[in-house]
Design a protein around this motif. Structure first.
Motif, mmCIF file in Angstrom:
data_model
loop_
_atom_site.group_PDB
_atom_site.id
_atom_site.type_symbol
_atom_site.label_atom_id
_atom_site.label_comp_id
_atom_site.label_asym_id
_atom_site.label_seq_id
_atom_site.Cartn_x
_atom_site.Cartn_y
_atom_site.Cartn_z
ATOM 1 N N PRO A 292 0.843 -1.206 0.000
ATOM 2 C CA PRO A 292 0.000 0.000 0.000
ATOM 3 C C PRO A 292 0.874 1.250 0.000
ATOM 4 O O PRO A 292 1.972 1.246 0.555
ATOM 5 C CB PRO A 292 -0.759 -0.135 1.321
ATOM 6 C CG PRO A 292 0.173 -0.892 2.217
ATOM 7 C CD PRO A 292 0.985 -1.806 1.339
ATOM 8 N N TYR A 293 0.389 2.308 -0.652
ATOM 9 C CA TYR A 293 1.153 3.550 -0.725
ATOM 10 C C TYR A 293 0.175 4.714 -0.834
ATOM 11 O O TYR A 293 -0.797 4.640 -1.591
ATOM 12 C CB TYR A 293 2.096 3.537 -1.933
ATOM 13 C CG TYR A 293 2.940 4.788 -2.058
ATOM 14 C CD1 TYR A 293 4.154 4.883 -1.385
ATOM 15 C CD2 TYR A 293 2.518 5.862 -2.830
ATOM 16 C CE1 TYR A 293 4.935 6.031 -1.479
ATOM 17 C CE2 TYR A 293 3.288 7.011 -2.935
ATOM 18 C CZ TYR A 293 4.496 7.095 -2.258
ATOM 19 O OH TYR A 293 5.267 8.233 -2.350
ATOM 20 N N GLU A 294 0.440 5.772 -0.094
ATOM 21 C CA GLU A 294 -0.425 6.952 -0.158
ATOM 22 C C GLU A 294 0.242 8.015 -1.023
ATOM 23 O O GLU A 294 1.301 8.537 -0.672
ATOM 24 C CB GLU A 294 -0.665 7.502 1.258
ATOM 25 C CG GLU A 294 -1.760 8.551 1.284
ATOM 26 C CD GLU A 294 -2.184 8.917 2.701
ATOM 27 O OE1 GLU A 294 -2.548 10.075 2.903
ATOM 28 O OE2 GLU A 294 -2.122 8.039 3.588
ATOM 29 N N PHE A 295 -0.369 8.311 -2.157
ATOM 30 C CA PHE A 295 0.190 9.294 -3.089
ATOM 31 C C PHE A 295 -0.117 10.714 -2.618
ATOM 32 O O PHE A 295 -1.221 10.995 -2.152
ATOM 33 C CB PHE A 295 -0.367 9.074 -4.496
ATOM 34 C CG PHE A 295 0.127 7.794 -5.135
ATOM 35 C CD1 PHE A 295 1.196 7.814 -6.013
ATOM 36 C CD2 PHE A 295 -0.467 6.567 -4.834
ATOM 37 C CE1 PHE A 295 1.665 6.637 -6.592
ATOM 38 C CE2 PHE A 295 -0.003 5.397 -5.405
ATOM 39 C CZ PHE A 295 1.065 5.428 -6.291
ATOM 40 N N SER A 296 0.853 11.612 -2.795
ATOM 41 C CA SER A 296 0.713 12.977 -2.279
ATOM 42 C C SER A 296 0.426 14.018 -3.350
ATOM 43 O O SER A 296 -0.159 15.054 -3.059
ATOM 44 C CB SER A 296 2.001 13.381 -1.547
ATOM 45 O OG SER A 296 2.247 12.540 -0.458
ATOM 46 N N ILE A 297 0.864 13.785 -4.581
ATOM 47 C CA ILE A 297 0.814 14.849 -5.588
ATOM 48 C C ILE A 297 -0.272 14.623 -6.645
ATOM 49 O O ILE A 297 -1.227 15.381 -6.745
ATOM 50 C CB ILE A 297 2.193 15.008 -6.267
ATOM 51 C CG1 ILE A 297 3.287 15.286 -5.226
ATOM 52 C CG2 ILE A 297 2.151 16.127 -7.306
ATOM 53 C CD1 ILE A 297 3.091 16.537 -4.407
ATOM 54 N N ALA A 298 -0.136 13.588 -7.441
ATOM 55 C CA ALA A 298 -1.077 13.374 -8.548
ATOM 56 C C ALA A 298 -2.325 12.637 -8.075
ATOM 57 O O ALA A 298 -2.265 11.765 -7.214
ATOM 58 C CB ALA A 298 -0.398 12.577 -9.659
ATOM 59 N N MET A 314 3.593 -2.666 -10.223
ATOM 60 C CA MET A 314 3.394 -2.487 -8.781
ATOM 61 C C MET A 314 2.984 -1.052 -8.456
ATOM 62 O O MET A 314 2.104 -0.812 -7.632
ATOM 63 C CB MET A 314 4.674 -2.865 -8.030
ATOM 64 C CG MET A 314 4.964 -4.360 -8.109
ATOM 65 S SD MET A 314 6.655 -4.769 -7.605
ATOM 66 C CE MET A 314 6.768 -6.465 -8.226
ATOM 67 N N MET A 315 3.617 -0.085 -9.138
ATOM 68 C CA MET A 315 3.255 1.309 -8.877
ATOM 69 C C MET A 315 1.813 1.599 -9.291
ATOM 70 O O MET A 315 1.054 2.209 -8.535
ATOM 71 C CB MET A 315 4.184 2.275 -9.612
ATOM 72 C CG MET A 315 3.802 3.735 -9.346
ATOM 73 S SD MET A 315 4.556 4.937 -10.427
ATOM 74 C CE MET A 315 6.224 4.942 -9.827
ATOM 75 N N VAL A 316 1.421 1.173 -10.494
ATOM 76 C CA VAL A 316 0.066 1.488 -10.944
ATOM 77 C C VAL A 316 -0.970 0.729 -10.110
ATOM 78 O O VAL A 316 -2.086 1.216 -9.910
ATOM 79 C CB VAL A 316 -0.125 1.236 -12.458
ATOM 80 C CG1 VAL A 316 0.778 2.153 -13.266
ATOM 81 C CG2 VAL A 316 0.110 -0.199 -12.844
#
Length: 349
Positions: A292-298, A314-316
């Motif tokens: 899991p990852y919380e995106f900050s910008i886009a 993995m990123m998408v």
């Protein structure tokens, strides 16, 4: 999450050997994360999903002709040399990959071109295929770089089995490529035509240009089941204040901020302030984004279809949600979307 979560069966015939006839007429799959819907469009339809004041973050790196072929001294064996990065301009030192590597040892010399005016000496082993070369050339640095450009060829990825064709020199660059330094194209950007960019501009979409020089490390296979133990190679990135201001202004106004490609996403996520805004940045990033990852910008991204178990997938998956992305890829295989560098595109909103 584990490496095995990103495995799927990809028929070999879906790997795109050639680009679409027109840049903006590749197919486009549109994923709506909120409503969990999937639409099938053409890339030029991307304009319908953006409004005045929305921002697209473009990676303006330029691919240089990084693949050279030389001959080993004495034996004349043909050796492929893939330029990775320049280590020292004055001494003309480069990190490279060589193939076949077993034939290349410290002290060997390689000769390039019919006139053999460009020579390289192997001065170090870095990895099983990696070497450090010192190039020997009588001319100025500018003439040396021009010689590399003349002798090099467009570095198409290895999965493309055909020979490099004249159209590849143009089609393996985005139309907004400016800053030379990449050994692979930021492929999501390849779908933009001049006409489409102009239409987006007329509609009021803003563009924030950043630079991330794509290295081969992006495509290195993940060899550990525990993703937290995988280490990405570093890539050089630049975010200037102008780009940061464009993005932060759109975020303040709650507009759509779209990262065009995983490289643009990695660059901006590598330079986030404590308040969640984009900072100016100049340096190297080895950021590895996986769920899991919380995106900050886009809050939106455009990307190509990636290969199984790749860091790009993995990123998408982190951005769209793993289960939703799995469903989308099953649909892509069923509908025969084209994968990888010259393949089709996905818009995730």
């Amino acid at each position: 999450m584990k490496l095995s979560h990103f495995s799927f069966k990809l028929p070999e015939e879906l790997l795109a050997e050639h680009p679409a006839e027109n840049r903006d007429e590749a197919r486009l799959m549109v994923l709506d994360r909120k409503n969990k819907t999937i639409e099938h469009k053409l890339f030029k339809d991307v304009i319908d999903y953006f409004d005045e004041g929305d921002v697209m973050i473009l990676n303006n790196t330029k691919v240089f002709p990084a693949r050279l072929y030389g001959n080993k001294e004495k034996t004349g064996a043909r050796i492929e040399v893939f330029l990775l990065r320049e280590l020292n301009e004055e001494q003309r030192l480069w990190d490279v990959l060589v193939d076949p590597a077993r034939k290349i040892r410290i002290g060997n010399k390689l000769y390039f071109g019919d006139d053999e005016t460009l020579v390289a000496e192997v001065i170090d082993n870095t990895t099983s295929r990696g070497r450090t070369l010192r190039f020997l050339y009588d001319g100025s640095y500018k003439e040396f770089r021009q010689k590399l450009t003349e002798l090099g060829e467009t570095p198409l990825p290895k999965y493309i089995k055909r020979d490099v064709e004249p159209e590849d020199e143009e089609r393996y660059q985005t139309i907004f490529a400016k800053n030379e330094g990449a050994v692979a194209a930021p492929t999501a950007g390849l779908h933009f035509s001049k006409h489409l960019l102009k239409r987006l501009e007329i509609k009021g979409i803003d563009f924030a240009e950043i630079t991330l020089h794509v290295g081969l490390g992006t495509f290195n296979p993940v060899e550990v089941e525990d993703l937290s133990k995988h280490k990405m190679d570093s890539e050089e990135a630049f975010v200037d204040q102008k780009a940061a201001d464009i993005v932060n202004n759109a975020k303040t106004k709650k507009k759509r901020v779209c990262a065009v490609g995983t490289t643009a996403m990695r660059a901006v996520e590598s330079s986030v302030s404590s308040s969640g805004t984009l900072n100016e940045f100049s340096g190297w990033t080895n950021k590895f984004i996986f769920p899991p990852y919380e995106f900050s910008i886009a809050n939106c991204m455009i990307t190509n279809f990636h290969t199984p178990k790749s860091t790009l997938l993995m990123m998408v998956s982190a951005f769209a949600g793993h289960d939703f992305m799995k469903k989308a890829y099953e649909e892509a295989v069923k509908e025969k979307y084209r994968f990888y560098t010259y393949g089709d595109a996905m818009l995730i909103i």
